[in-house]
Design a protein around this motif. Structure first.
Motif, mmCIF file in Angstrom:
data_model
loop_
_atom_site.group_PDB
_atom_site.id
_atom_site.type_symbol
_atom_site.label_atom_id
_atom_site.label_comp_id
_atom_site.label_asym_id
_atom_site.label_seq_id
_atom_site.Cartn_x
_atom_site.Cartn_y
_atom_site.Cartn_z
ATOM 1 N N SER A 183 0.777 -1.243 0.015
ATOM 2 C CA SER A 183 0.136 -0.117 -0.133
ATOM 3 C C SER A 183 0.949 1.311 -0.114
ATOM 4 C CB SER A 183 -0.946 0.130 1.372
ATOM 5 O OG SER A 183 -1.483 1.288 1.139
ATOM 6 N N LEU A 184 0.102 2.342 -0.532
ATOM 7 C CA LEU A 184 1.111 3.668 -0.790
ATOM 8 C C LEU A 184 0.559 4.557 0.220
ATOM 9 C CD1 LEU A 184 1.430 3.957 -4.642
ATOM 10 C CD2 LEU A 184 2.669 2.969 -3.129
ATOM 11 N N ALA A 185 -0.514 4.198 0.984
ATOM 12 C CA ALA A 185 -0.975 5.141 1.915
ATOM 13 C C ALA A 185 -0.001 5.514 3.069
ATOM 14 C CB ALA A 185 -2.188 4.487 2.442
ATOM 15 N N PRO A 186 0.190 6.792 3.341
ATOM 16 C CA PRO A 186 1.077 6.989 4.597
ATOM 17 C C PRO A 186 0.514 6.328 5.830
ATOM 18 C CG PRO A 186 0.197 9.107 3.589
ATOM 19 C CD PRO A 186 -0.572 8.061 3.059
ATOM 20 N N GLY A 187 1.532 5.633 6.598
ATOM 21 C CA GLY A 187 1.338 4.839 7.774
ATOM 22 C C GLY A 187 0.736 3.315 7.528
ATOM 23 N N SER A 188 0.493 3.213 6.332
ATOM 24 C CA SER A 188 -0.313 1.923 5.844
ATOM 25 C C SER A 188 0.683 0.812 5.961
ATOM 26 C CB SER A 188 -0.991 1.850 4.839
ATOM 27 O OG SER A 188 -1.531 0.432 4.492
ATOM 28 N N LYS A 189 0.370 -0.378 6.376
ATOM 29 C CA LYS A 189 1.382 -1.600 6.372
ATOM 30 C C LYS A 189 0.463 -2.624 5.441
ATOM 31 C CE LYS A 189 4.341 -0.658 10.157
ATOM 32 N NZ LYS A 189 3.788 0.693 10.306
ATOM 33 N N ALA A 190 -0.451 -2.527 4.629
ATOM 34 C CA ALA A 190 -1.101 -3.213 4.131
ATOM 35 C C ALA A 190 -0.511 -3.752 2.786
ATOM 36 C CB ALA A 190 -2.521 -2.890 3.605
ATOM 37 N N PHE A 191 -0.667 -5.006 2.274
ATOM 38 C CA PHE A 191 0.147 -5.517 1.066
ATOM 39 C C PHE A 191 -0.918 -6.291 0.462
ATOM 40 C CE2 PHE A 191 1.961 -7.859 4.577
ATOM 41 C CZ PHE A 191 1.739 -9.024 4.206
ATOM 42 N N ALA A 192 -0.615 -6.780 -0.806
ATOM 43 C CA ALA A 192 -1.457 -7.777 -1.668
ATOM 44 C C ALA A 192 -0.480 -8.600 -2.358
ATOM 45 C CB ALA A 192 -2.441 -7.153 -2.433
ATOM 46 N N ILE A 193 -0.833 -9.984 -2.615
ATOM 47 C CA ILE A 193 -0.216 -10.911 -3.578
ATOM 48 C C ILE A 193 -1.030 -11.664 -4.490
ATOM 49 C CG2 ILE A 193 1.300 -13.151 -3.475
ATOM 50 C CD1 ILE A 193 1.905 -12.144 -0.521
ATOM 51 N N GLY A 194 -0.629 -11.617 -5.706
ATOM 52 C CA GLY A 194 -1.384 -12.161 -6.835
ATOM 53 C C GLY A 194 -0.734 -13.413 -7.243
ATOM 54 N N SER A 195 -1.654 -14.333 -7.751
ATOM 55 C CA SER A 195 -1.057 -15.592 -8.131
ATOM 56 C C SER A 195 -1.505 -16.099 -9.435
ATOM 57 C CB SER A 195 -1.285 -16.808 -7.207
ATOM 58 O OG SER A 195 -2.740 -16.841 -7.127
ATOM 59 N N ARG A 196 -0.970 -17.208 -9.921
ATOM 60 C CA ARG A 196 -1.303 -17.768 -11.092
ATOM 61 C C ARG A 196 -2.620 -18.227 -11.341
ATOM 62 N NH1 ARG A 196 3.002 -21.589 -14.232
ATOM 63 N NH2 ARG A 196 4.103 -19.705 -14.474
ATOM 64 N N ASP A 197 -3.353 -18.466 -10.313
ATOM 65 C CA ASP A 197 -4.641 -19.063 -10.069
ATOM 66 C C ASP A 197 -5.682 -18.033 -10.450
ATOM 67 O OD1 ASP A 197 -4.392 -17.925 -7.657
ATOM 68 O OD2 ASP A 197 -4.735 -19.913 -6.915
ATOM 69 N N GLY A 198 -5.164 -16.562 -10.673
ATOM 70 C CA GLY A 198 -6.220 -15.677 -10.750
ATOM 71 C C GLY A 198 -6.704 -15.228 -9.392
ATOM 72 N N LYS A 199 -5.923 -15.433 -8.442
ATOM 73 C CA LYS A 199 -6.428 -14.933 -6.927
ATOM 74 C C LYS A 199 -5.624 -14.014 -6.465
ATOM 75 C CE LYS A 199 -8.785 -19.299 -5.524
ATOM 76 N NZ LYS A 199 -8.692 -20.611 -4.619
ATOM 77 N N VAL A 200 -6.155 -13.014 -5.612
ATOM 78 C CA VAL A 200 -5.387 -11.719 -4.881
ATOM 79 C C VAL A 200 -5.756 -11.973 -3.362
ATOM 80 C CG1 VAL A 200 -5.288 -9.446 -4.662
ATOM 81 C CG2 VAL A 200 -5.499 -10.243 -6.933
ATOM 82 N N VAL A 201 -4.624 -12.029 -2.617
ATOM 83 C CA VAL A 201 -4.848 -12.052 -0.939
ATOM 84 C C VAL A 201 -4.523 -10.849 -0.582
ATOM 85 C CG1 VAL A 201 -4.397 -13.353 1.041
ATOM 86 C CG2 VAL A 201 -4.314 -14.613 -1.306
ATOM 87 N N PHE A 202 -5.288 -10.148 0.287
ATOM 88 C CA PHE A 202 -4.917 -8.800 0.603
ATOM 89 C C PHE A 202 -5.120 -9.035 2.226
ATOM 90 C CE2 PHE A 202 -7.203 -5.147 2.908
ATOM 91 C CZ PHE A 202 -6.152 -4.274 2.524
ATOM 92 N N TRP A 203 -3.804 -8.504 2.639
ATOM 93 C CA TRP A 203 -3.559 -8.441 4.318
ATOM 94 C C TRP A 203 -3.701 -6.836 4.641
ATOM 95 C CZ3 TRP A 203 -0.986 -12.019 1.355
ATOM 96 C CH2 TRP A 203 -0.984 -13.163 1.639
#
Length: 610
Positions: free
Chosen positions: A465-485
């Motif tokens: 994430s680019l938001a100030p102070g945020s520590k969120a992130f995301a991962i994409g995979s070959r099966d077309g899914k995105v996991v967001f933390w």
């Protein structure tokens, strides 16, 4: 941003002002050599510079030290012919202007800085030959149908010649500018007065198409090369002096300034160096086939040769030994990153190397790795590094990510079991992923924080994430899914974007951290509202091209309105998608698929690599 496949090579820098301007051209091309065969070569009158025209649709300027100085981008098809302007009273060194002709049926006049001065377009015919008059006042542009135009510097016609009943293959000025010679499929060579257009001579002697012509320095002799496998030396008064037999079709000829040495280049890729008096020759293989360009340097000490089948130009000594090779850097681009201050560009190549370039177009650092790099990144500004860019982070196919100090190339740490890596916006964390479907989040200088496993299929995209102070992130995979933390591995949520049909190729957060955009193989772009975890907008690339890279357009500092304008690499093009109006703008300039993109920090420049 992470790219899975490498492409061919070119780096373009595009100006984004205004935002949605159409048909923008690359304002800078980082020197990495031609990607297609070299069709034509010329040397500046002072001998300091070279220009090469290529089947990759570009013209390149080189210096004597083999450094590529500039790439001229403007033709839409193969560049077939190039020429430097001569010395004049206003340009005592010569070479101030460049003329190029292409199979896109256009001739372009450039200055040496790469600016287009004028352009001539003929609707039906390829441009086969171009030349400046020796006094530098006029331009010669010759077309395949035998039409030869004499133009001014605004590309306005002054007069014309016609090679009768022939497909034209070559047209040249005599050194004193008094005559024009042309030849082609008619098997003969026509010589006219360049001013009045009166026909002087028709030289008859070849049995098949004449492919190449050249005068010697004083204009007393002219050489011709033919499909019949011979080269003929003529006096310009019309008499045939000698015939030289090559072992294959002759594609190119060159005469030394004193007319004592003749060069012939053949379809067989062989250069034959002939002593004109004794007719004794030496043979040198210069290419596998089609030695299409030969010429002497002005002093007669070196030979320049090039082939339409190879992306390099050779400078050889008279004994055939290679003296220099103009070929730039010819390995495919895998990934690129721009330093936070906008002054340096880091490019990863498919030959397991990386180069750091400054914005004046010069390579300033070479880095070697044990395998191909998949991702590269500069460190962002931090409390201890206010400018940023002190460190570089690389993800390598040897399943090792590396953090290095850019100043002395010191290896700070290695991160195992990963081939992709990115920095968090504050530079305190590193997110890595690998082909096993596993990802890790690391605290810089501390070690692994949260080992994450989100998919049984390989990780193909990472985003913080680019938001100030945020520590969120995301991962994409070959099966077309995105996991967001939402915070360093807390509260993972899976978002299925393609039901396994297409893999996630790239991910990016909006500047406020509220939205996540994904690019997919198959050409789809999807915008997710992270508050609802729902797709709220989607767009298909033009031509259904795969999305290989994606990014939000940077918002202006202090702006309260969020543009949610998205940049994406789609096939050979760069596209800008306005998610509010759904309008899509395109930027063209690459000739094969774009694999990596990056913004300058102020959003005024796009960097793209293939």
């Amino acid at each position: 941003m992470f790219m899975r496949n490498s492409g061919l090579i070119v780096i373009c820098l595009l100006c984004l002002h205004p935002l949605f301007a159409q048909d923008q051209k690359a304002s800078l091309v980082i020197p990495i050599g031609h990607t297609g065969g070299v069709s034509s070569v010329d040397i500046s009158p002072d001998g300091k510079y070279w220009i090469t025209g290529s089947l990759d649709q570009t013209v390149k300027i080189w210096d004597w030290n083999e450094m590529e100085i500039r790439t001229l981008v403007g033709h839409q098809k193969n560049v077939l012919t190039v020429a430097f302007s001569p010395k004049t009273q206003t340009d005592p060194d010569g070479g101030q202007y460049i003329l190029s002709g292409s199979s896109d049926r256009s001739a372009i006049l450039w200055d040496r800085n790469g600016n287009q001065i004028a352009k001539y377009f003929e609707e039906k015919q390829d441009v086969i030959s171009v030349a400046f008059s020796p006094n530098g006042e006029e331009l010669l542009v010759a077309f395949r149908n035998g039409l030869i135009l004499i133009l001014d510097y605004q590309c306005k016609e002054r007069r014309r010649f016609q090679l009768p009943g022939s497909e034209l293959c070559a047209a040249v000025y005599s050194p004193d500018g008094k005559y024009i010679a042309a030849a082609g499929s008619q098997k003969t060579i026509a010589i006219w007065k360049s001013t009045g257009g009166a026909s002087l001579h028709t030289l008859v002697g070849h049995a098949q198409t004449v492919n190449s012509l050249c005068f010697n320095a004083d204009g007393k002799f002219i050489a011709s090369g033919s499909k019949d496998g011979t080269a003929i030396l003529w006096k310009t008064t019309g008499s045939k002096e000698k015939t030289f037999k090559h072992n294959s079709e002759v594609l190119s000829v060159a005469l030394s300034p004193d007319a004592q040495t003749l060069l012939t280049g053949g379809m067989d890729g062989v250069m034959m160096v002939w002593d004109v008096n004794s007719e004794v020759s030496e043979k040198y293989r210069c290419s596998k086939r089609e030695l299409s360009t030969l010429r002497f340097t002005q002093d007669g000490r070196f030979i320049v040769c090039a082939s339409r089948t190879e992306p390099k130009t050779q400078i050889r000594q008279l004994n055939g030994k290679i003296f220099k090779v103009l070929q730039g850097y010819t390995s495919a681009v895998k990934a690129l990153a721009l330093s936070p201050d906008g002054k340096s560009l880091l490019i990863a190549h498919a030959d397991s190397t990386a180069k750091i370039w400054n914005m004046s177009n010069m390579a300033i650092r070479n880095l070697d790795y044990p395998d191909q790099l998949e991702t590269v990144a500069f460190s962002p500004p931090t409390a201890t590094d206010s400018i940023g860019g002190t460190f570089i982070l690389t993800g390598c196919e040897d399943r090792m990510c590396r953090l290095q100090n850019i100043e002395d190339n010191t290896l700070i740490t290695k991160i195992p079991r990963a081939n992709q890596a990115i920095f968090s916006e504050d530079g305190q964390y590193i997110l890595t992923g690998n082909s096993d479907g596993a990802a890790q989040c690391w605290k810089v200088g501390v070690g692994e924080l949260n080992p994450l496993s989100h998919s049984e299929r390989m990780v193909t995209a990472l985003a913080f994430s680019l938001a100030p102070g945020s520590k969120a992130f995301a991962i994409g995979s070959r099966d077309g899914k995105v996991v967001f933390w939402d915070s360093l591995g807390a509260n993972p949520i899976t978002i299925n974007l393609s039901n396994g049909s297409f893999s996630i190729s790239s991910l990016a957060f909006s500047s406020d951290g509220k939205y996540l955009v994904s690019g997919l193989k198959g050409g789809s772009t999807k915008l997710v509202d992270l508050s609802t975890r729902q797709v709220v907008n989607s767009s298909q690339s033009q031509g259904l091209s795969d999305i290989s890279a994606i990014s939000f357009f940077p918002d202006k500092p202090g702006s309260k309105s969020k543009t949610h304008t998205i940049l994406r690499a789609a096939g050979k093009d760069i596209e800008i998608w306005n998610t509010k109006t759904r309008a899509v703008s395109q930027f063209k300039g690459h000739i094969s698929d774009v694999k990596s993109i990056a913004f300058s920090s102020d959003g005024t420049m796009i960097f793209s690599g293939r």
